[in-house]
Scaffold this active site. Structure first.
Site, PDB file in Angstrom:
ATOM      1  N   LYS A 183     -76.135   8.225  25.750  1.00 28.03           N
ATOM      2  CA  LYS A 183     -76.928   7.376  26.821  1.00 28.03           C
ATOM      3  C   LYS A 183     -75.963   6.162  26.580  1.00 28.03           C
ATOM      4  O   LYS A 183     -76.134   5.440  25.474  1.00 28.03           O
ATOM      5  CB  LYS A 183     -78.159   7.298  26.251  1.00 28.03           C
ATOM      6  N   GLY A 240     -78.372  -0.091  16.367  1.00 28.34           N
ATOM      7  CA  GLY A 240     -79.032  -1.119  16.928  1.00 28.34           C
ATOM      8  C   GLY A 240     -80.185  -1.947  16.135  1.00 28.34           C
ATOM      9  O   GLY A 240     -80.066  -2.115  15.180  1.00 28.34           O
ATOM     10  N   SER A 241     -81.035  -2.491  16.995  1.00 22.65           N
ATOM     11  CA  SER A 241     -82.026  -3.128  16.449  1.00 22.65           C
ATOM     12  C   SER A 241     -82.816  -2.428  15.544  1.00 22.65           C
ATOM     13  O   SER A 241     -83.158  -1.060  16.018  1.00 22.65           O
ATOM     14  CB  SER A 241     -82.805  -4.209  17.492  1.00 22.65           C
ATOM     15  N   GLY A 244     -85.732  -1.134  18.420  1.00 21.28           N
ATOM     16  CA  GLY A 244     -85.181  -0.060  19.232  1.00 21.28           C
ATOM     17  C   GLY A 244     -85.119   1.206  18.334  1.00 21.28           C
ATOM     18  O   GLY A 244     -85.669   2.164  18.807  1.00 21.28           O
ATOM     19  N   GLY A 245     -84.699   1.015  17.056  1.00 22.94           N
ATOM     20  CA  GLY A 245     -84.701   2.089  16.172  1.00 22.94           C
ATOM     21  C   GLY A 245     -86.130   2.580  15.779  1.00 22.94           C
ATOM     22  O   GLY A 245     -86.331   3.773  15.984  1.00 22.94           O
ATOM     23  N   GLU A 264     -79.513   3.410  12.525  1.00 21.96           N
ATOM     24  CA  GLU A 264     -78.762   2.220  11.605  1.00 21.96           C
ATOM     25  C   GLU A 264     -79.126   1.055  12.319  1.00 21.96           C
ATOM     26  O   GLU A 264     -79.144   0.553  13.523  1.00 21.96           O
ATOM     27  CB  GLU A 264     -77.410   2.176  11.749  1.00 21.96           C
ATOM     28  N   CYS A 301     -73.376  -5.475  11.708  1.00 18.84           N
ATOM     29  CA  CYS A 301     -74.566  -5.035  11.040  1.00 18.84           C
ATOM     30  C   CYS A 301     -74.086  -5.403   9.405  1.00 18.84           C
ATOM     31  O   CYS A 301     -75.120  -5.338   8.916  1.00 18.84           O
ATOM     32  CB  CYS A 301     -74.780  -3.783  11.450  1.00 18.84           C
ATOM     33  N   GLU A 394     -83.585 -10.220   9.530  1.00 19.99           N
ATOM     34  CA  GLU A 394     -82.028 -10.257  10.282  1.00 19.99           C
ATOM     35  C   GLU A 394     -82.168 -11.038  11.319  1.00 19.99           C
ATOM     36  O   GLU A 394     -82.838 -11.207  12.233  1.00 19.99           O
ATOM     37  CB  GLU A 394     -81.623  -9.031  10.678  1.00 19.99           C
TER      38      GLU A 394
END
Length: 527
Positions: A183, A240-241, A244-245, A264, A301, A394
């Site tokens: 994706k 990603g964020s 989102g995760g 992650e 990250c 973060e």
């Protein structure tokens, strides 16, 4: 010329969806190419083809898989200049960074090809039959790792090559024997199109089943959600964020058949400055961490978003020198307007928290470009830090918070308040380390990689690397997304009991035709 069609089973396919364009984040201009978001028909077809391909690809043989991975490398190298140019335009990252990232991408593909070809990664374990054992005979039991099925990979915003279409997730999944559906991240569709074409050409050239690879576009969340919820998806990889995760994890857990989602989701990567090291080297440390904080506009990250130390005159000098270095740091384009806006908002909001003091921010802003980062550092007392969970979140960008403790006990309390991290760094003189055994044990418990006298930015792609950590850094701290260990996310163990030798996979046959390392009756051998 970039072919902007979706790729389903290595074939360009027209779909019905919403069109969108890539944006140069440094200039705000629209880039060449109109990309169409995939529809549910495309999702279904990609997963159907991947499932069919899996029947062949999972046992296609190590040499053929290795040839496929190396062919991808070759195809990427053929489009190197075009690919680098497009990735620079879509990410705002400098040519040198993207050139290095392309080398990392092709390097990890070769690394997995070598690993697959050698073959011992399947972890073959054999316990031979003991028919005369008393009181009960033992069966012949042989176990190895096998691929789990079609894997959905989400492209990452901050690594348009190394964590995207042909990045570590895709390379490790293909190496394991799993077809991949990517994706595309909407920030770099042109870059993704070029790499997707390279993979498709490599698949055709090496005789892979067509469904081994698909590439789908979407400028929103619909396609990603459909891919995760699809009954034929067997695993998901995401960088990603946290938001989102967690959304992907929930989608996977709400399925009738729950699947693993390897996310992650970021980290603040604490850095501990111990007194003797500060006394001896505060000026050099300030320069080193200013460079690390601002590298790539802080969009790593592993960015050092947190620095902790006990109050001292050397710490004051370090803070002063770090502040001057941050003020002189030039701005840089952030990856997307959305990421820039989020950084602007969070870095301003955090300054309103109790006890927070802004130390310095960049004064060198490129007014001719847009979405420019403004590096900043602030400090706060350990007591305020411990009591305020918001300070432990973060901020994605060139930001770092300095936590000042009154004594070692307070420093340890601040570290104990932290959640899971990708990295933790200790800056120390060797002779002072024994005094901080408790602190070091705490760091080991909350992180995936503990660094001594280095910076966390920069992740070596090798067998020993661990890029993962306890929640919320990742969703499963047992695995890594970087290095050869990444392959183990997409396999599962299967044991064969009392099967005739000729019916077993070659990896488990008595003659060891592949000449791999195996554990036989508790001894490692190639016999």
């Amino acid at each position: 010329m970039i072919n902007s069609n979706n790729i389903i089973a290595c074939t360009y396919t027209t779909v019905n969806g919403t069109e969108f364009n890539a944006i140069n984040p440094a200039t705000g201009e629209l880039l060449e190419g109109s990309f169409t978001g995939a529809d549910s028909t495309a999702v279904n077809q990609a997963l159907k083809q991947a499932t069919e391909a899996f029947k062949i690809y999972r046992t296609i043989g190590a040499k053929r898989k290795a040839a496929f991975l190396r062919a991808i490398t070759g195809e990427i190298n053929l489009i190197g200049e075009t690919l680098i140019s497009r990735a620079v335009a879509e990410s705002g990252l400098p040519v040198g960074r993207i050139t290095g990232e392309m080398g990392r991408t092709t390097g990890q593909l070769r690394m997995f090809a070598d690993m697959v070809e050698e073959g011992s990664w399947v972890d073959a374990v054999i316990d031979e039959a003991q028919p005369n054992r008393l009181p009960i005979p033992r069966s012949d039991i042989r176990r190895m790792l096998v691929p789990i099925g079609p894997v959905v990979v989400f492209g990452a915003s901050n690594f348009p090559l190394a964590f995207s279409v042909a990045g570590g997730d895709t390379a490790s999944a293909l190496a394991s024997g799993c077809p991949v559906i990517v994706k595309v991240h909407p920030a770099h569709p042109g870059t993704s199109a070029l790499v997707g074409s390279a993979i498709s050409k490599a698949a055709e050239a090496t005789g892979m089943p067509k469904g081994v690879f698909s590439l789908l576009y979407d400028n929103g969340y619909t396609v990603g959600a459909q891919l995760v919820k699809h009954e034929q998806t067997k695993a998901v990889a995401f960088t990603g964020s946290f938001k989102g995760g967690m959304a992907l994890l929930k989608l996977a857990q709400d399925r009738e058949s729950v699947i693993p989602v390897f996310t992650e989701m970021g980290s603040i990567n604490p850095v501990i400055l111990l007194p003797a090291k500060l006394n001896a080297d505060y000026a050099r440390l300030a320069v080193k961490f200013a460079d690390s904080i601002t590298l790539g506009a802080g969009q790593f990250c592993t960015n050092p978003g947190l620095i902790l130390a006990v109050q001292s005159e050397s710490l004051n000098r370090f803070i002063s020198d770090l502040g001057r270095a941050i003020e002189a740091a030039p701005s840089a384009a952030m990856l997307t307007p959305g990421i820039w806006q989020n950084y602007q908002t969070l870095s301003q909001e955090i300054l309103s928290e109790n006890g927070l003091e802004l130390i310095a921010k960049s004064n060198v802003i490129n007014a001719e470009k847009v979405n420019q980062s403004v590096a900043a550092i602030a400090k706060v007392s350990a007591l305020e830090f411990i009591s305020n969970k918001k300070l432990r979140e973060e901020i994605f960008g060139p930001w770092s918070l300095i936590v000042v403790a009154d004594d070692v006990a307070q420093l340890e309390q601040a570290v104990q308040s932290l959640e899971g991290q990708l990295t933790a760094t200790v800056m120390a003189e060797r002779e002072e380390l024994p005094q901080y055994a408790t602190l070091l044990d705490t760091l080991t418990a909350i992180t995936g990689r503990v660094i001594l006298n280095g910076v966390p930015t920069g992740v070596e792609v090798c067998a020993a690397m661990q890029h993962g950590g306890p929640f919320p850094a990742t969703s499963d701290s047992r695995f890594t997304s970087v290095g050869t260990g990444a392959i183990y996310r997409f396999v599962r163990p299967v044991a064969w009991q009392d099967w005739e030798d000729s019916l077993l996979p070659p990896e488990l046959q008595v003659s060891n035709p592949l000449n791999i390392w195996r554990q036989i009756n508790n001894n490692w051998t190639k016999e």
